[in-house]
Design a protein around this motif. Structure first.
Motif, PDB file in Angstrom:
ATOM      1  N   SER A  79      85.656 -11.147  67.335  1.00 32.31           N
ATOM      2  CA  SER A  79      84.245 -10.932  67.146  1.00 32.31           C
ATOM      3  C   SER A  79      84.091 -11.477  65.607  1.00 32.31           C
ATOM      4  O   SER A  79      85.086 -11.756  64.884  1.00 32.31           O
ATOM      5  N   ALA A  80      82.815 -11.685  65.366  1.00 29.36           N
ATOM      6  CA  ALA A  80      82.235 -12.341  64.014  1.00 29.36           C
ATOM      7  C   ALA A  80      82.892 -11.721  62.934  1.00 29.36           C
ATOM      8  O   ALA A  80      83.375 -11.981  61.895  1.00 29.36           O
ATOM      9  N   ASP A  81      82.516 -10.026  63.150  1.00 30.34           N
ATOM     10  CA  ASP A  81      82.965  -9.087  61.939  1.00 30.34           C
ATOM     11  C   ASP A  81      84.469  -9.419  61.711  1.00 30.34           C
ATOM     12  O   ASP A  81      84.756  -9.592  60.481  1.00 30.34           O
ATOM     13  N   VAL A  82      85.314  -9.300  62.850  1.00 24.40           N
ATOM     14  CA  VAL A  82      86.671  -9.361  62.393  1.00 24.40           C
ATOM     15  C   VAL A  82      87.220 -10.744  61.869  1.00 24.40           C
ATOM     16  O   VAL A  82      87.778 -10.694  60.787  1.00 24.40           O
ATOM     17  N   TYR A  83      86.391 -11.744  62.460  1.00 29.90           N
ATOM     18  CA  TYR A  83      86.960 -13.150  61.768  1.00 29.90           C
ATOM     19  C   TYR A  83      86.607 -13.238  60.470  1.00 29.90           C
ATOM     20  O   TYR A  83      87.268 -13.754  59.516  1.00 29.90           O
ATOM     21  N   LEU A  84      85.230 -13.071  60.008  1.00 29.04           N
ATOM     22  CA  LEU A  84      84.733 -12.963  58.835  1.00 29.04           C
ATOM     23  C   LEU A  84      85.360 -12.272  57.742  1.00 29.04           C
ATOM     24  O   LEU A  84      85.801 -12.749  56.536  1.00 29.04           O
ATOM     25  N   SER A 150      67.623 -13.047  49.994  1.00 29.22           N
ATOM     26  CA  SER A 150      68.790 -12.625  49.247  1.00 29.22           C
ATOM     27  C   SER A 150      68.361 -12.064  47.802  1.00 29.22           C
ATOM     28  O   SER A 150      68.964 -11.160  47.264  1.00 29.22           O
ATOM     29  N   ARG A 151      67.206 -12.660  47.199  1.00 28.15           N
ATOM     30  CA  ARG A 151      66.647 -11.953  46.147  1.00 28.15           C
ATOM     31  C   ARG A 151      65.658 -10.938  46.227  1.00 28.15           C
ATOM     32  O   ARG A 151      65.105 -10.285  45.251  1.00 28.15           O
ATOM     33  N   GLY A 152      65.518 -10.556  47.474  1.00 26.15           N
ATOM     34  CA  GLY A 152      64.572  -9.405  47.780  1.00 26.15           C
ATOM     35  C   GLY A 152      63.134  -9.820  47.834  1.00 26.15           C
ATOM     36  O   GLY A 152      62.014  -8.964  47.576  1.00 26.15           O
ATOM     37  N   LEU A 153      62.746 -11.122  47.777  1.00 21.45           N
ATOM     38  CA  LEU A 153      61.391 -11.843  47.750  1.00 21.45           C
ATOM     39  C   LEU A 153      60.773 -11.733  49.005  1.00 21.45           C
ATOM     40  O   LEU A 153      59.767 -11.882  49.101  1.00 21.45           O
ATOM     41  N   LEU A 154      61.682 -11.653  50.082  1.00 25.07           N
ATOM     42  CA  LEU A 154      61.331 -11.390  51.720  1.00 25.07           C
ATOM     43  C   LEU A 154      62.080 -10.273  52.000  1.00 25.07           C
ATOM     44  O   LEU A 154      63.203 -10.341  52.118  1.00 25.07           O
ATOM     45  N   GLN A 155      61.031  -9.167  52.205  1.00 28.36           N
ATOM     46  CA  GLN A 155      61.691  -8.035  52.704  1.00 28.36           C
ATOM     47  C   GLN A 155      62.026  -7.979  54.206  1.00 28.36           C
ATOM     48  O   GLN A 155      61.117  -8.310  54.794  1.00 28.36           O
ATOM     49  N   PRO A 188      74.090  -8.989  62.494  1.00 25.41           N
ATOM     50  CA  PRO A 188      74.286  -8.502  61.161  1.00 25.41           C
ATOM     51  C   PRO A 188      75.463  -9.234  60.416  1.00 25.41           C
ATOM     52  O   PRO A 188      75.094  -9.467  58.997  1.00 25.41           O
ATOM     53  N   ALA A 189      76.192  -9.520  61.133  1.00 25.06           N
ATOM     54  CA  ALA A 189      77.609 -10.495  60.241  1.00 25.06           C
ATOM     55  C   ALA A 189      76.943 -11.672  59.873  1.00 25.06           C
ATOM     56  O   ALA A 189      77.417 -12.065  58.749  1.00 25.06           O
ATOM     57  N   TRP A 190      76.346 -12.425  60.662  1.00 24.62           N
ATOM     58  CA  TRP A 190      75.954 -13.788  60.363  1.00 24.62           C
ATOM     59  C   TRP A 190      74.791 -13.551  59.335  1.00 24.62           C
ATOM     60  O   TRP A 190      74.664 -14.684  58.479  1.00 24.62           O
ATOM     61  N   LEU A 191      73.900 -12.796  59.299  1.00 20.36           N
ATOM     62  CA  LEU A 191      72.800 -12.611  58.207  1.00 20.36           C
ATOM     63  C   LEU A 191      73.399 -12.139  56.956  1.00 20.36           C
ATOM     64  O   LEU A 191      73.141 -12.946  55.969  1.00 20.36           O
ATOM     65  N   ASP A 192      74.649 -11.528  56.807  1.00 22.97           N
ATOM     66  CA  ASP A 192      75.524 -11.626  55.656  1.00 22.97           C
ATOM     67  C   ASP A 192      75.933 -12.681  55.026  1.00 22.97           C
ATOM     68  O   ASP A 192      75.669 -13.067  54.085  1.00 22.97           O
ATOM     69  N   VAL A 193      76.422 -13.549  55.925  1.00 17.65           N
ATOM     70  CA  VAL A 193      76.944 -14.791  55.582  1.00 17.65           C
ATOM     71  C   VAL A 193      75.774 -15.577  55.027  1.00 17.65           C
ATOM     72  O   VAL A 193      76.009 -16.429  54.190  1.00 17.65           O
TER      73      VAL A 193
END
Length: 459
Positions: A79-84, A150-155, A188-193
């Motif tokens: 899974s992406a979660d485990v790999y990342l 990332s900067r919270g400018l787009l919620q 969600p894992a890829w959004l974090d990346v």
């Protein structure tokens, strides 16, 4: 004098994220550095070093680090979660060990160029006092969206009107934003990346984009207000652009083995600009229903087609499709995309709009039919059609949620013989010439690479 020059020769470590679409552009950038008399060392994972079809020139050195899955890579993780999580834990220590080994062996490192997906590589570089550049494999537009998140400018999740305006970008409908943003919660894992690419980016000495300035100049100008931005692309093998790197016709590292002879001999027998080339890249996967709609569209339009269907996707093809279309079509599991796009028989490219594919088609002057699937592809497709004018989009039926065979057939016809086709082909040639000009000696991208190299040597 020779020994003095040798002592000053810069050594750059190149660290890509271990996926085909990330390896290709950064490997090509490494070759450009070598042509400027820089020692370039490409760092890949242990697993990929054992499993790739590599034909890299000896000019680029190879070293490995561990991602925690040395026997099976991403698939071994499951899974992406485990790999990342594992890679992010193991990778920094492994990279630090490699740097120590190279330095101890008398190969000091003057610069580290790392994939934006791997922000921890910058932290490692800082530990050793090595100057660093982040290399973004996706467009400025896409990364601008991620930066704003990332900067919270787009919620997120998105709210309000269906259109957003960001500095240096055209107005974007929600559906034209990267899918990780538009469909919040889908991956969600890829959004974090993609968002965490910007966690420490302000500390990087340079910010590289795999584009040329004219392609996204408004976005580049905006980003240049707070980063040292350099456009260094398109990082496409030299044979297809400026021809300055000898025998450079392929990236040199393939995760899949291409059916080169079958593809080229088939294309050689087809009329000029008569073939629709179809490929959805190394990662995108079509659903069974969408696969069927595309198959019947290709059969229905009665055109020549070359379709790349990965082995993992073959079972989704309709029964007897290959046999029933043998006179007009060729289906292969992988192909030499650059050779196909540059062949005179290829008339248009039906693509998922991965950014490498877009840059390759643009650099070779091939009109595109965009069928984006996920991640950055919707934003790229928007630019292909509305900003650069080098293709059209095949839009999904709102009720069915897929692109129907009728829409695909209609789009192929429009792109090859419709009213817009002449203008699109004219634009495609214009951008092809601008791409070549950027990497020619003294072009915008070439100047930036020279400046980077000069700075490393001086320091």
């Amino acid at each position: 004098m020779g020994e003095e020059n040798k002592a000053k020769k810069a050594h750059v470590l190149i660290v890509p994220y271990p996926a085909q679409g990330h390896i290709n552009p950064i490997v090509q950038f490494a070759k450009r550095l070598v042509s400027k008399d820089v020692k370039a060392t490409l760092v890949t994972t242990v697993f990929l070093s054992k499993s790739t079809f590599s034909d890299l020139t000896s000019s680029v050195d190879l070293q490995t680090i561990s991602d925690g899955f040395d026997e099976g890579g991403y698939d071994q993780a499951g899974s992406a979660d485990v790999y990342l999580q594992t890679f992010w834990s193991v990778g920094p220590k492994s990279l630090a060990t490699l740097i120590k080994k190279l330095v101890d062996a008398g190969h000091p490192i003057h610069g580290l160029v790392y994939d934006g997906f791997l922000p921890w590589a910058l932290d490692v570089a800082k530990q050793f006092g090595i100057r660093s550049a982040v290399f973004f494999t996706q467009s400025c537009a896409v990364n601008s969206v991620y930066y704003h998140v990332s900067r919270g400018l787009l919620q997120l999740p998105l709210q309000g009107s269906n259109v957003i305006s960001l500095p240096g970008l055209p107005p974007l409908e929600f559906s034209e934003l990267p899918s990780f943003v538009f469909r919040h919660g889908s991956y969600p894992a890829w959004l974090d990346v993609v968002v965490n690419q910007f966690s420490n980016v302000d500390e990087a000495d340079w910010v590289f984009f795999n584009i040329f300035y004219e392609l996204e100049k408004e976005a580049v100008d905006w980003m240049s207000k707070f980063w040292k931005v350099m456009t260094v692309g398109p990082t496409v093998p030299s044979l297809y652009l400026d021809g300055r790197l000898e025998n450079d016709k392929d990236y040199g590292m393939n995760l899949f083995k291409p059916s080169t002879s079958a593809c080229m001999s088939w294309l050689n027998g087809k009329p000029k600009s008569s073939v629709v080339y179809v490929s959805f890249g190394s990662f995108a996967s079509l659903g069974v229903e969408q696969m069927a709609e595309l198959a019947w569209a290709l059969k229905g339009c009665n055109c020549y087609f070359l379709w790349v269907v990965k082995e993992s996707e073959e079972a989704k093809l309709p029964g007897n499709f290959i046999e029933e279309t043998a006179e007009k079509g060729l289906v292969v599991t992988w192909c030499p995309q650059l050779e196909v796009l540059s062949h005179e028989s290829t008339g248009c490219f039906l693509t998922h709009c991965g950014f490498n594919s877009v840059l390759e088609a643009l650099s070779l002057g091939v009109p595109m039919l965009a069928m984006p699937q996920w991640t950055d592809q919707g934003t790229n497709a928007k630019h292909v059609e509305d900003v650069w004018g080098i293709g059209i989009r095949a839009r999904p039926d709102e009720k069915l949620g897929l692109v129907t065979r009728e829409i695909i057939e209609q789009c192929i016809k429009e792109l090859t013989e419709g009213e817009k086709s002449k203008e699109i082909k004219k634009n495609a040639i214009k951008w092809k010439n601008l791409a070549k000009k950027a990497v020619d000696e003294g072009g915008s991208s070439d100047k930036n690479i020279n400046e980077f190299v000069a700075k490393l040597v001086c320091d």
